[in-house]
Design an enzyme around this catalytic site. Sequence first.
Site, PDB file in Angstrom:
ATOM      1  N   LYS A  80       0.813  -1.212   0.000  1.00  0.00           N
ATOM      2  CA  LYS A  80       0.000   0.000   0.000  1.00  0.00           C
ATOM      3  C   LYS A  80       0.848   1.264   0.000  1.00  0.00           C
ATOM      4  O   LYS A  80       1.836   1.354   0.734  1.00  0.00           O
ATOM      5  CB  LYS A  80      -0.885   0.037   1.255  1.00  0.00           C
ATOM      6  CG  LYS A  80      -2.014  -0.991   1.257  1.00  0.00           C
ATOM      7  CD  LYS A  80      -2.903  -0.761   2.479  1.00  0.00           C
ATOM      8  CE  LYS A  80      -3.811  -1.935   2.782  1.00  0.00           C
ATOM      9  NZ  LYS A  80      -4.844  -2.167   1.797  1.00  0.00           N
ATOM     10  N   GLY A 234      -8.343  -8.448   5.108  1.00  0.00           N
ATOM     11  CA  GLY A 234      -7.330  -7.673   5.822  1.00  0.00           C
ATOM     12  C   GLY A 234      -7.112  -8.256   7.192  1.00  0.00           C
ATOM     13  O   GLY A 234      -6.398  -9.238   7.382  1.00  0.00           O
ATOM     14  N   SER A 235      -7.786  -7.669   8.171  1.00  0.00           N
ATOM     15  CA  SER A 235      -7.578  -8.069   9.551  1.00  0.00           C
ATOM     16  C   SER A 235      -8.203  -9.425   9.851  1.00  0.00           C
ATOM     17  O   SER A 235      -7.816 -10.092  10.805  1.00  0.00           O
ATOM     18  CB  SER A 235      -8.191  -7.004  10.463  1.00  0.00           C
ATOM     19  OG  SER A 235      -7.914  -5.721   9.948  1.00  0.00           O
TER      20      SER A 235
END
Lengths: 293, 196
Positions: A80, A234-235
Amino acid sequence: MKTGTDRVKRGMAEMQKGGVIMDVVNAEQAKIAEDAGAVAVMALERVPSDIRAAGGVARMADPRIMDEVMNAVTIPVMAKARIGHIVEARILEAMGVDYIDESEVLTPADEEYHLNKREFTVPFVCGCRDLGEAARRIGEGASMLRTKGEPGTGNIVEAVRHMRKVNAQVRKIVGMDEAELMTEAKLLGAPFEILLEIKKNGRLPVVNFAAGGVATPADAALMMELGADGVFVGSGIFKSDNPAKFAKAIVEATTHFQDYELIAHLSKDLGAAMKGIEISSLAPEARMQDRGW
Amino acid sequence: MVKIGVLGLQGAVREHIRAIEESGAEAVTVKQPGQLAELDGLIIPGGESTTIRKLIDKYSFMDGLKEFAREGKPMFGTCAGLILLAKRVAGYEEPHIGAMDVTVERNSFGRQRESFEADLDINGVAEGFTAIFIRAPHIVEAGENVEILAKHNGRIVAAREGQFLGCSFHPELTPDHRLTTYFIEMVKEAREKNLV
């Protein structure tokens, strides 16, 4: 011989279709993701829920982490950069990262302008909440889209909203008379040529993955059901009790998203998913999806 | 009309289906091993070879795929599909399906920023064929019965061994269906031979 053409950059994302891209913060997690069948990993310093918890300014990760992850796996590695941060993006490109996420999960470097992604050889993925945003990012050269959702919340509601919105708007464009497209372009703030391309082909010119709030195998399957080309988690994985098992279950649920008996079976005894956040409890400044335009 | 399956576990499935249909054959997305028996030919698409292999194992596709090869039915592997078809993968002890007599090296042109498109002449198939290479493999070594169809910068990027066709690039990403048509002809010939 030409590198960095639209077909080469968009084609890379086409190859990821039907797959799961997982956030990882070190080599060990990257290997778990690859073993589980991830099609790519996103190398980060912190997963979104930790970025949320840490507060402050979130920037591109330490390049050492990208190196570590690139050396650990053979699947593609994404990373990112902050919205509008030309130099972070150039650094990632120079390091040989396979895809850059110009991401609202990090604190934007430019509140007015996104990157001119056409100038890069490396392809970009960008978030979108509606077709106007999707078309603007494609206009700037994004080769892949994803819903913004609300990252790091473990709450799928925003990703669902964004996927439904974009797909409903695509259907509307396809059904419109060509003479009506310019007005629609004005209303959406979308480049006319991109809308014309959508009308002609009956779909977005790049793949659109789900992201931002996927926490369970059923969430991943839901997004595929709604028309996602694949899923970013993601998490969700490394904040769960048993990441290896969780990762495998999410990959399988994504491949066979309409095989409900299978999803029931692989959802059994997975341990706790990440703890979620109700979106309405977020302060306006904590909403990552409102970053970028 | 011949029926061609596309292994639909992950990757560029939709594009191959469209290319087959536009070339005048029937296309089927293959998600379960039971579907293989009804097919005349099979395309293994591009995608992530590691991921596709894991899903092949998970859904017990491997025996079915090996049986498909033994029956003499045509198989076409593109990019990751070529890696899965090859008898040898450089740097790895075990192949995947291990059907086509070639040694393949993964990601042999570099990372994504080195991915490219180039015009190729494919022997007996197409001249001036725009080929899209994405983190592509190439054939390092080909067995004696393998016909080399195309090279790029001295590297073998397309080849045929009897019923097996393989290429490093992605013919499904362009509207040029000459290679797909060539495969469909292979499938037709194989089916006629079986019926006689």
